[in-house]
Design an enzyme around this catalytic site. Structure first.
Site, PDB file in Angstrom:
ATOM      1  N   ARG A  15      41.020  73.591  -6.558  1.00  0.00           N
ATOM      2  CA  ARG A  15      41.465  72.403  -5.677  1.00  0.00           C
ATOM      3  C   ARG A  15      42.151  71.159  -6.360  1.00  0.00           C
ATOM      4  O   ARG A  15      43.244  71.186  -5.901  1.00  0.00           O
ATOM      5  CB  ARG A  15      39.809  71.866  -5.592  1.00  0.00           C
ATOM      6  CG  ARG A  15      39.742  71.073  -4.404  1.00  0.00           C
ATOM      7  CD  ARG A  15      39.983  69.477  -4.448  1.00  0.00           C
ATOM      8  NE  ARG A  15      39.358  68.906  -5.812  1.00  0.00           N
ATOM      9  CZ  ARG A  15      39.944  67.855  -6.495  1.00  0.00           C
ATOM     10  NH1 ARG A  15      40.923  67.156  -6.022  1.00  0.00           N
ATOM     11  NH2 ARG A  15      39.058  67.237  -7.475  1.00  0.00           N
ATOM     12  N   ASP A  16      41.836  70.596  -7.427  1.00  0.00           N
ATOM     13  CA  ASP A  16      42.606  69.434  -7.835  1.00  0.00           C
ATOM     14  C   ASP A  16      43.787  70.292  -8.548  1.00  0.00           C
ATOM     15  O   ASP A  16      44.751  69.493  -8.380  1.00  0.00           O
ATOM     16  CB  ASP A  16      41.749  68.998  -9.031  1.00  0.00           C
ATOM     17  CG  ASP A  16      42.279  67.619  -9.217  1.00  0.00           C
ATOM     18  OD1 ASP A  16      43.634  67.181  -8.920  1.00  0.00           O
ATOM     19  OD2 ASP A  16      41.656  66.743  -9.870  1.00  0.00           O
ATOM     20  N   HIS A 209      42.032  63.186 -16.182  1.00  0.00           N
ATOM     21  CA  HIS A 209      43.412  63.697 -16.481  1.00  0.00           C
ATOM     22  C   HIS A 209      43.999  63.463 -17.702  1.00  0.00           C
ATOM     23  O   HIS A 209      43.913  62.579 -18.197  1.00  0.00           O
ATOM     24  CB  HIS A 209      44.199  63.050 -14.920  1.00  0.00           C
ATOM     25  CG  HIS A 209      43.741  63.550 -13.881  1.00  0.00           C
ATOM     26  ND1 HIS A 209      44.562  64.572 -13.030  1.00  0.00           N
ATOM     27  CD2 HIS A 209      42.598  63.424 -13.067  1.00  0.00           C
ATOM     28  CE1 HIS A 209      44.022  64.937 -12.039  1.00  0.00           C
ATOM     29  NE2 HIS A 209      42.820  64.323 -12.079  1.00  0.00           N
ATOM     30  N   CYS A 240      46.889  64.115  -8.598  1.00  0.00           N
ATOM     31  CA  CYS A 240      46.607  63.641  -7.096  1.00  0.00           C
ATOM     32  C   CYS A 240      47.627  63.198  -6.292  1.00  0.00           C
ATOM     33  O   CYS A 240      48.560  62.447  -6.715  1.00  0.00           O
ATOM     34  CB  CYS A 240      45.773  62.401  -7.363  1.00  0.00           C
ATOM     35  SG  CYS A 240      45.395  61.579  -5.744  1.00  0.00           S
ATOM     36  N   ASN A 249      44.774  67.786 -14.865  1.00  0.00           N
ATOM     37  CA  ASN A 249      43.401  67.502 -15.334  1.00  0.00           C
ATOM     38  C   ASN A 249      43.558  67.956 -16.989  1.00  0.00           C
ATOM     39  O   ASN A 249      44.479  68.660 -17.236  1.00  0.00           O
ATOM     40  CB  ASN A 249      42.310  68.275 -14.758  1.00  0.00           C
ATOM     41  CG  ASN A 249      42.103  67.897 -13.383  1.00  0.00           C
ATOM     42  OD1 ASN A 249      42.680  68.578 -12.285  1.00  0.00           O
ATOM     43  ND2 ASN A 249      41.451  67.014 -13.270  1.00  0.00           N
TER      44      ASN A 249
HETATM   45  P1  HMG Z   1      43.208  59.908   9.094  1.00  0.00           P
HETATM   46  O1  HMG Z   1      44.582  60.091   9.538  1.00  0.00           O
HETATM   47  O2  HMG Z   1      43.008  58.437   8.931  1.00  0.00           O
HETATM   48  O3  HMG Z   1      42.062  60.658   9.785  1.00  0.00           O
HETATM   49  O4  HMG Z   1      42.783  60.696   7.659  1.00  0.00           O
HETATM   50  P2  HMG Z   1      41.851  60.846  11.560  1.00  0.00           P
HETATM   51  O5  HMG Z   1      40.502  60.966  11.553  1.00  0.00           O
HETATM   52  O6  HMG Z   1      42.677  59.762  12.295  1.00  0.00           O
HETATM   53  O7  HMG Z   1      42.632  62.224  11.790  1.00  0.00           O
HETATM   54  C1  HMG Z   1      43.854  62.229  11.969  1.00  0.00           C
HETATM   55  C2  HMG Z   1      44.163  63.824  12.305  1.00  0.00           C
HETATM   56  O8  HMG Z   1      43.486  64.520  11.016  1.00  0.00           O
HETATM   57  C3  HMG Z   1      43.422  64.523  13.419  1.00  0.00           C
HETATM   58  O9  HMG Z   1      44.220  65.522  13.849  1.00  0.00           O
HETATM   59  C4  HMG Z   1      42.107  65.013  12.812  1.00  0.00           C
HETATM   60  O10 HMG Z   1      41.488  66.064  13.402  1.00  0.00           O
HETATM   61  C5  HMG Z   1      42.599  65.538  11.444  1.00  0.00           C
HETATM   62  P3  HMG Z   1      45.288  65.223  15.100  1.00  0.00           P
HETATM   63  O11 HMG Z   1      44.343  64.878  16.083  1.00  0.00           O
HETATM   64  O12 HMG Z   1      46.190  64.344  14.745  1.00  0.00           O
HETATM   65  O13 HMG Z   1      45.871  66.449  15.281  1.00  0.00           O
HETATM   66  N1  HMG Z   1      41.387  65.599  10.457  1.00  0.00           N
HETATM   67  C6  HMG Z   1      41.011  66.560   9.977  1.00  0.00           C
HETATM   68  N2  HMG Z   1      41.392  67.947  10.168  1.00  0.00           N
HETATM   69  C7  HMG Z   1      40.839  69.022   9.275  1.00  0.00           C
HETATM   70  N3  HMG Z   1      39.884  68.594   8.586  1.00  0.00           N
HETATM   71  C8  HMG Z   1      39.410  67.315   8.402  1.00  0.00           C
HETATM   72  C9  HMG Z   1      39.995  66.413   9.004  1.00  0.00           C
HETATM   73  N4  HMG Z   1      39.778  65.144   9.211  1.00  0.00           N
HETATM   74  C10 HMG Z   1      40.564  64.550  10.079  1.00  0.00           C
HETATM   75  N5  HMG Z   1      38.377  66.927   7.560  1.00  0.00           N
HETATM   76  C11 HMG Z   1      41.525  61.689   6.168  1.00  0.00           C
HETATM   77  C12 HMG Z   1      41.742  60.361   7.076  1.00  0.00           C
HETATM   78  C13 HMG Z   1      40.254  61.306   5.311  1.00  0.00           C
HETATM   79  C14 HMG Z   1      41.347  62.664   6.975  1.00  0.00           C
HETATM   80  C15 HMG Z   1      42.682  61.989   5.239  1.00  0.00           C
HETATM   81  O14 HMG Z   1      43.060  60.611   4.542  1.00  0.00           O
HETATM   82  C16 HMG Z   1      42.506  63.107   4.321  1.00  0.00           C
HETATM   83  O15 HMG Z   1      42.272  64.296   4.648  1.00  0.00           O
HETATM   84  N6  HMG Z   1      42.684  62.659   2.995  1.00  0.00           N
HETATM   85  C17 HMG Z   1      42.271  63.613   1.848  1.00  0.00           C
HETATM   86  C18 HMG Z   1      43.204  63.296   0.629  1.00  0.00           C
HETATM   87  C19 HMG Z   1      42.995  64.089  -0.409  1.00  0.00           C
HETATM   88  O16 HMG Z   1      42.395  65.458  -0.202  1.00  0.00           O
HETATM   89  N7  HMG Z   1      43.186  63.724  -1.738  1.00  0.00           N
HETATM   90  C20 HMG Z   1      42.935  64.274  -2.803  1.00  0.00           C
HETATM   91  C21 HMG Z   1      41.699  64.743  -3.363  1.00  0.00           C
HETATM   92  S1  HMG Z   1      40.803  63.324  -3.869  1.00  0.00           S
HETATM   93  C22 HMG Z   1      41.389  63.345  -5.729  1.00  0.00           C
HETATM   94  O17 HMG Z   1      42.207  64.346  -6.090  1.00  0.00           O
HETATM   95  C23 HMG Z   1      40.797  62.739  -6.913  1.00  0.00           C
HETATM   96  C24 HMG Z   1      39.641  63.513  -7.916  1.00  0.00           C
HETATM   97  O18 HMG Z   1      40.200  64.730  -8.322  1.00  0.00           O
HETATM   98  C25 HMG Z   1      39.133  62.665  -8.590  1.00  0.00           C
HETATM   99  C26 HMG Z   1      40.008  62.069  -9.444  1.00  0.00           C
HETATM  100  O19 HMG Z   1      40.842  62.449 -10.020  1.00  0.00           O
HETATM  101  O20 HMG Z   1      39.920  60.549  -9.625  1.00  0.00           O
HETATM  102  C27 HMG Z   1      38.569  64.032  -6.815  1.00  0.00           C
HETATM  103 MG    MG Z   2      41.465  64.562  -9.950  1.00  0.00          MG
END
Ligand code: HMG
Ligand code: MG
Length: 308
Positions: A15-16, A209, A240, A249
């Site tokens: 995933r990450d 990380h 990220c 990481n």
């Molecule tokens: P948004 O654009 O505000 O969402 O994004 P929305 O609700 O307005 O939807 C926009 C479009 O996305 C729509 O499609 C939705 O249907 C679709 P359209 O009508 O334009 O065709 N949609 C989805 N499709 C599939 N699955 C879903 C989904 N939700 C909406 N679940 C949202 C908001 C949260 C969805 C977006 O910002 C997002 O997906 N963000 C994910 C970011 C991410 O994954 N970042 C990396 C993970 S975090 C990380 O790595 C940190 C961690 O490792 C810890 C650390 O190191 O700190 C965990």
């Molecule tokens: Mg991370």
């Protein structure tokens, strides 16, 4: 030194790691990777994310990955979920654990999930309640706990308050995360000790990380503060996509090697883990920077004439 006898490792490479690689590994490669990891003795891993494919195109095949992967008993498969839509997708393919995620700094939270912290907590209240009602384990990953690439220092009091709110909402684990490698060991010890005054230590995990090379030193500080759950990413894959300069990481094989050398059990087979790191390297098509995969484990009997 006060150290635990045993540590649980959560592998986050699929995933990450893969979310931020330049190469989008084909679904069959992801499945091979996850199945190989399940053969190392690792009991828990983040397999993918049910996020918007527009935001994280590399994980757009989340359903296919989880539908295709053989899942041996005793290994728990977790997935990140940002909203109810993500939860429905995750429930449809029967994950074992839901990971909700937000940041301790407003700017990173906005860039990562397009919400304020308050909005995220509101969304996750509902997501979490439904996940628990479905009998799933619930983890919350809390980013930028040791510093934010946009805002700089992060108030430890904010981390404590968000962690408390998450535990009140019913999460089984709070992953205190150093998203862009800004933490130092003294800070880790201090923050963990402070959070642990308000929520049980057994509910805390650490996610580092290695951006600035302090990853394993931070693990040592976490161990001394009593934390027994750590994330790692084989080969040091990862980063990220919404934090510039974020690198991988801490490498799981470096983490496991250090723990074993210190007499701390993980239940993980290091040789098999190194094989997984080599597989990860082939899949992403670039050399990975982890240490133990390159140097090999320490040989306590010495290497004799083969030692140069
Ligand atoms: P948004 O654009 O505000 O969402 O994004 P929305 O609700 O307005 O939807 C926009 C479009 O996305 C729509 O499609 C939705 O249907 C679709 P359209 O009508 O334009 O065709 N949609 C989805 N499709 C599939 N699955 C879903 C989904 N939700 C909406 N679940 C949202 C908001 C949260 C969805 C977006 O910002 C997002 O997906 N963000 C994910 C970011 C991410 O994954 N970042 C990396 C993970 S975090 C990380 O790595 C940190 C961690 O490792 C810890 C650390 O190191 O700190 C965990
Ligand atoms: Mg991370």
């Amino acid at each position: 030194m006060h150290l635990p006898d045993k540590v649980a490792i959560c592998e986050v490479g699929p995933r990450d790691g893969l979310q931020n690689e330049r190469v989008n590994v084909p679904t069959a490669g992801k499945i091979r990777f996850i199945e190989a990891l399940a053969g190392t003795g690792i009991r828990r891993m983040e397999a993918t994310s049910f996020v918007s494919p527009k935001w994280v195109p590399n994980l757009a095949d989340a359903e296919d990955v989880l539908a295709g992967v053989k899942r041996p008993a005793g290994v728990a498969y977790a997935a990140l979920v940002p909203n109810l839509k993500g939860l429905e997708r995750a429930l449809a393919v029967r994950v074992d654990e839901i990971v909700i995620f937000l940041s301790a700094s407003e700017s990173h939270n906005q860039k990562n999930i397009n919400k304020s912290i308050a909005q995220a907590l509101e969304t996750y209240g509902e997501v979490g309640a439904r996940a628990k009602a479905a009998g799933l384990r619930l983890k919350a990953a809390l980013s930028t706990c040791f510093g934010c690439p946009f805002e700089g220092d992060v108030d430890p009091g904010v981390v404590v308050r968000i962690a408390e709110a998450l535990v009140a909402m019913g999460v089984d684990e709070v992953g205190i995360s150093d998203t862009t490698g800004m933490a130092n060991p003294r800070q880790v010890y201090a923050l963990v000790s402070r959070v642990a005054e308000r929520i049980p230590l057994e509910k805390l995990s650490l996610h580092f990380h290695d951006t600035r090379g302090a990853g394993l030193a931070n693990v040592l500080a976490g161990l001394q503060a009593g934390v027994t759950i750590y994330d790692g990413s084989v080969g040091g894959l990862g980063g990220c996509p919404y934090a510039k300069g974020a690198t991988g990481n801490i490498a799981t094989e470096d983490l496991v090697h250090m723990l074993h050398e210190m007499g701390i059990e993980t239940g993980v087979d290091l040789e098999r883990l190194i094989e997984c790191a080599k597989l990860a390297q082939d899949l992403v098509g670039r050399p990975l920077e982890a240490h133990v995969s390159k140097a090999g484990p320490v040989h306590h009997g010495g290497l004799g004439s083969s030692c140069r």
